[in-house]
Design a protein around this motif. Structure first.
Motif, short mmCIF file in Angstrom:
data_model
loop_
_atom_site.label_atom_id
_atom_site.label_comp_id
_atom_site.label_asym_id
_atom_site.label_seq_id
_atom_site.Cartn_x
_atom_site.Cartn_y
_atom_site.Cartn_z
N LEU A 91 1.00 -1.10 -0.11
CA LEU A 91 0.08 -0.06 0.15
C LEU A 91 0.93 1.40 -0.01
O LEU A 91 1.90 1.20 0.59
N SER A 92 0.38 2.39 -0.71
CA SER A 92 1.23 3.52 -0.70
C SER A 92 0.24 4.58 -0.56
O SER A 92 -1.28 4.57 -0.81
N ALA A 93 0.43 5.98 -0.14
CA ALA A 93 -0.40 7.21 0.24
C ALA A 93 0.61 8.30 -0.08
O ALA A 93 2.08 8.25 0.14
N ARG A 94 0.25 9.18 -0.21
CA ARG A 94 0.93 10.62 -0.53
C ARG A 94 1.91 10.83 0.47
O ARG A 94 2.84 11.75 0.51
N ARG A 95 1.19 10.48 1.77
CA ARG A 95 2.12 10.87 3.07
C ARG A 95 3.37 10.00 3.46
O ARG A 95 3.97 10.43 4.52
N GLY A 96 3.57 9.03 2.50
CA GLY A 96 4.68 8.44 2.44
C GLY A 96 4.27 6.76 3.52
O GLY A 96 3.37 6.74 4.14
N PRO A 97 5.45 6.00 3.28
CA PRO A 97 5.19 4.52 4.07
C PRO A 97 4.83 4.70 5.39
O PRO A 97 4.13 3.91 5.83
N ALA A 118 3.51 6.60 7.29
CA ALA A 118 2.07 6.98 7.44
C ALA A 118 1.16 5.70 7.61
O ALA A 118 -0.15 5.71 8.13
N LEU A 119 1.49 4.67 7.24
CA LEU A 119 0.62 3.33 6.99
C LEU A 119 1.03 2.39 7.91
O LEU A 119 0.56 1.17 7.70
N ARG A 120 1.94 2.84 8.91
CA ARG A 120 2.52 1.58 9.52
C ARG A 120 1.26 0.55 10.45
O ARG A 120 1.31 -0.31 10.38
N ASP A 121 0.42 1.59 10.99
CA ASP A 121 -0.75 0.87 11.70
C ASP A 121 -1.63 0.34 10.85
O ASP A 121 -2.03 -0.64 11.12
N THR A 122 -1.88 0.80 9.50
CA THR A 122 -2.84 0.26 8.72
C THR A 122 -2.27 -1.16 8.15
O THR A 122 -2.93 -2.19 8.18
N VAL A 123 -0.71 -1.44 7.94
CA VAL A 123 -0.60 -2.78 7.30
C VAL A 123 -0.18 -3.37 8.65
O VAL A 123 -0.52 -4.99 8.48
N ARG A 151 -2.54 -3.94 10.86
CA ARG A 151 -3.77 -4.38 10.97
C ARG A 151 -4.14 -5.51 9.99
O ARG A 151 -4.80 -6.40 10.17
N LEU A 152 -3.79 -5.28 8.66
CA LEU A 152 -3.85 -6.02 7.66
C LEU A 152 -3.26 -7.35 7.70
O LEU A 152 -3.59 -8.57 7.44
N GLY A 153 -1.89 -7.41 8.42
CA GLY A 153 -1.29 -8.79 8.61
C GLY A 153 0.04 -8.53 8.05
O GLY A 153 0.60 -7.89 7.17
N PRO A 154 0.80 -9.71 8.22
CA PRO A 154 2.31 -9.84 7.95
C PRO A 154 2.40 -9.67 6.26
O PRO A 154 3.59 -9.58 5.73
N SER A 155 1.32 -10.11 5.53
CA SER A 155 1.50 -10.24 3.84
C SER A 155 1.17 -8.73 3.38
O SER A 155 1.24 -8.66 2.20
N ALA A 156 0.98 -7.81 4.13
CA ALA A 156 0.84 -6.34 3.93
C ALA A 156 2.00 -5.67 4.13
O ALA A 156 2.40 -5.90 5.35
N ALA A 157 2.37 -4.69 3.14
CA ALA A 157 3.45 -3.79 3.51
C ALA A 157 3.27 -2.28 3.11
O ALA A 157 2.57 -2.14 2.07
#
Length: 199
Positions: free
Chosen positions: A28-34, A36-41, A43-49
């Motif tokens: 997953l990517s977002a304009r705020r950078g990786p 910002a997605l630490r909590d999101t990935v 929650r999704l699990g170890p196969s999400a980055a």
């Protein structure tokens, strides 16, 4: 298949969660950078980055899930697509759902395709409200219909297979232009048609 996401809002996270549950890797990517997605990935699990837009766009199939106004900037820094599949989940809406962006004779995905030269664009997921994407699409009364459109037969087949795998009932709406018109907000008869297929 590996999957990438340009945009990690409700729609992007919802589709990513279905893919992770099916055993796939997602970036997953977002304009705020990786960062910002630490909590999101987490929650999704170890196969999400979390990654950069370029890293997400390097996947076999990439989902574009950003606001309409952000499309040009989101796609501007992507290296050559080289035939990778770009699934356009967007709708041509301004700041509020009432702010429809009139493109004249063009469809939203034709606009997207011009900003992603070399990508095989498939339109999908844009006809569904988030509450029909995020939960399990399989219900006692049937599976959630998922309309899709595109000009490349192999790309459409790949999207169809993925949609089936994660529980949707995919329906081919035709070409990017004709099917896109049926699916787009602002008069498309398939927009917000939240129907189920009985199996």
């Amino acid at each position: 298949m590996d999957f990438g996401f340009i945009g990690a809002g409700t729609i992007g996270q919802g589709i990513a969660a279905h893919l992770v549950a099916a055993g796939h890797r997602v970036v997953l990517s977002a304009r705020r950078g990786p960062a910002a997605l630490r909590d999101t990935v987490a929650r999704l699990g170890p196969s999400a980055a979390a990654g950069t837009v370029a890293e997400a766009a390097a996947a076999d199939m990439v989902f574009l899930a950003v606001r309409w106004a952000d499309i040009p900037a989101a796609l501007a820094g992507v290296p050559a697509w080289d035939g990778r599949i770009l699934v356009d989940t967007t709708n041509q809406l301004g700041p509020t759902p009432a702010d429809y962006v009139d493109l004249g004779t063009d469809t939203g995905s034709e606009f997207v395709a011009r900003h992603a030269p070399g990508a095989r664009v498939v339109k999908a997921f844009n006809t569904l409200f988030a509450q029909y994407i995020v939960p399990d699409p399989r219900h006692a009364a049937g599976r959630q219909l998922l309309f899709y459109a595109g000009d490349d037969a192999d790309a459409k087949e790949a999207l169809r297979a993925v949609a089936e795998e994660i529980g949707f009932a995919p329906v081919d709406a035709g070409s990017l232009r004709d099917g896109g018109r049926l699916m787009q907000v602002g008069g498309g008869p398939l927009s917000a048609l939240h129907a189920l297929k009985q199996d």
